[in-house]
Write an enzyme that holds these catalytic residues in place. Structure first.
Site, PDB file in Angstrom:
ATOM      1  CG  ASP A  76      -2.085  -0.709   1.189  1.00  0.00           C
ATOM      2  OD1 ASP A  76      -2.304  -1.279  -0.130  1.00  0.00           O
ATOM      3  OD2 ASP A  76      -2.898  -1.134   2.028  1.00  0.00           O
ATOM      4  CE  LYS A  77       1.559   7.895  -3.051  1.00  0.00           C
ATOM      5  NZ  LYS A  77       1.037   8.623  -4.373  1.00  0.00           N
TER       6      LYS A  77
END
Length: 379
Positions: A76-77
């Site tokens: 995930d960012k």
């Protein structure tokens, strides 16, 4: 979008959960590297940077194709993540000069193969829950003991389906059955994977409703041998199969419809065939229905009413799904937006994040969010 259900939890908790680089930390649990070979493994720590951005930055810096860079999993960012990347050994000197505010190379080691998706043991998560009352903590600790022993549903989390779920699924259908053409292979693959995942999640919901006390095994189920990483179908659900499932040696699997994939039989098939689509020509897969987390610790801060969870999940499983189980409610992309809209004003306003999120939303939401920004500054 089908609602993910959690029969093992009969209570809704309203603690605050937000994905950001402080409250959501994930570290890959790597395979054993050979310490020799034609590939250099990079142990990388990054913040607010997803795997695609990382690969793009590295490929441009080294002057190579993105396909020359290997990775074991997508991260995930909105998180602090530690993951492993492989590059050709011949760039061993050049990579020492790589610098980025978001990305730090912690260590390197040689390996005899390029990393591919799945080349990891699992992922370790450190997640903070906020605004959690003490009595809610007791309920969470009870649930953690339960899932550690019995496992939890291995749903695909909301991240799998993107921000505009309905629109993305329609795009996937048009790509599969219509005239749509998407040149970007990564986007096309993600859309198709999301479409396949909806079938799995819907199937899992129905299977969970068969028995609220636990996952009911059916004749014809296809199982995954966790140690040997192999699929098999027993002739019947006998005492040994039930015992092996209780001992976390095996787990039943569900279908991601497509070609070249094993299908269930007998009683299990009667349910599975409702969530199959023979017209999908993409590769099909089987996915574990139940996974077993390793709960390392849960620490409660009475003063701030926050709880820090530390646990390990098998590869491919979503930490957000486990958090959903604890809350007994479904999350979505709003948990990311809330942090940036209404964070402590003294900590500043993340303009870049806002513009990035606004850019990705449709026009109606765009104007709505502009109004929110306006009122934020007015107050």
């Amino acid at each position: 979008m089908i609602k993910r259900v959690y029969p093992s939890n009969d209570k809704v908790l309203n603690f605050k959960f937000v994905q950001n680089d402080v409250d959501f930390i994930v570290e890959e649990q790597p395979i054993k590297f050979s310490s020799y070979g034609n590939f250099l493994i990079l142990k990388i720590k990054k913040q607010n940077c997803d795997t695609w951005e990382l690969i793009d930055r590295l490929s441009k810096f080294l002057g190579v194709y993105s396909s020359d860079i290997g990775y074991a999993g997508l991260k995930d960012k909105r998180a602090t993540t530690i993951q492993y990347i492989s590059i050709p050994k011949k760039y061993q000197k050049e990579i020492k000069n790589f610098k980025s505010k978001k990305i730090e190379i912690l260590d390197t080691v040689l390996h005899n193969k390029k990393l591919n998706i799945g080349d990891l043991k699992g992922n370790r998560f450190k997640i903070n829950l906020h605004e959690l009352e003490l009595e809610e903590l007791f309920h969470i600790e009870k649930l953690l003991k339960f899932v550690s022993k019995n496992g939890f549903p291995n749903y695909f989390g909301y991240q799998r389906f993107g921000k505009d779920v309905k629109e993305n699924l329609e795009k996937a259908k048009d790509l599969l059955f219509g005239d749509a053409i998407i040149k970007d292979r990564k986007v096309a693959k993600m859309l198709l994977s999301a479409y396949q995942s909806t079938f799995f999640n819907a199937w899992l919901v129905e299977r969970l409703k068969l028995d609220n006390s636990g996952f009911k095994l059916l004749d014809g189920d296809i199982f995954y041998d966790i140690k040997n990483e192999k699929l098999f179908t027993p002739k019947s659900i006998n005492e040994k199969i039930i015992e092996d499932f209780k001992e976390k040696l095996i787990t039943p699997t569900g279908l991601l419809p497509g070609r070249d994939v094993f299908k269930a039989k007998d009683d299990a098939l009667k349910i599975e065939q409702k969530y199959d689509d023979s017209e999908i020509t993409e590769k099909g897969y089987r996915r574990e229905a139940i996974v077993f987390p390793e709960i390392l610790s849960s620490k409660y801060d009475k003063l701030n009413k926050s709880c820090s969870l530390d646990f390990i999940l098998p590869k491919g499983s979503y930490a957000t799904v486990l958090i959903e189980l604890l809350a007994n409610r479904n999350f979505g992309w709003n948990i990311r937006l809330k942090e940036s809209f209404f964070n402590n004003k003294n900590s500043g306003f993340n303009h870049y994040f806002f513009m990035e999120e606004l850019y990705n939303l449709n026009q109606n939401r765009f104007y709505y969010l502009l109004l929110l920004i306006f009122f934020h500054y007015q107050n």
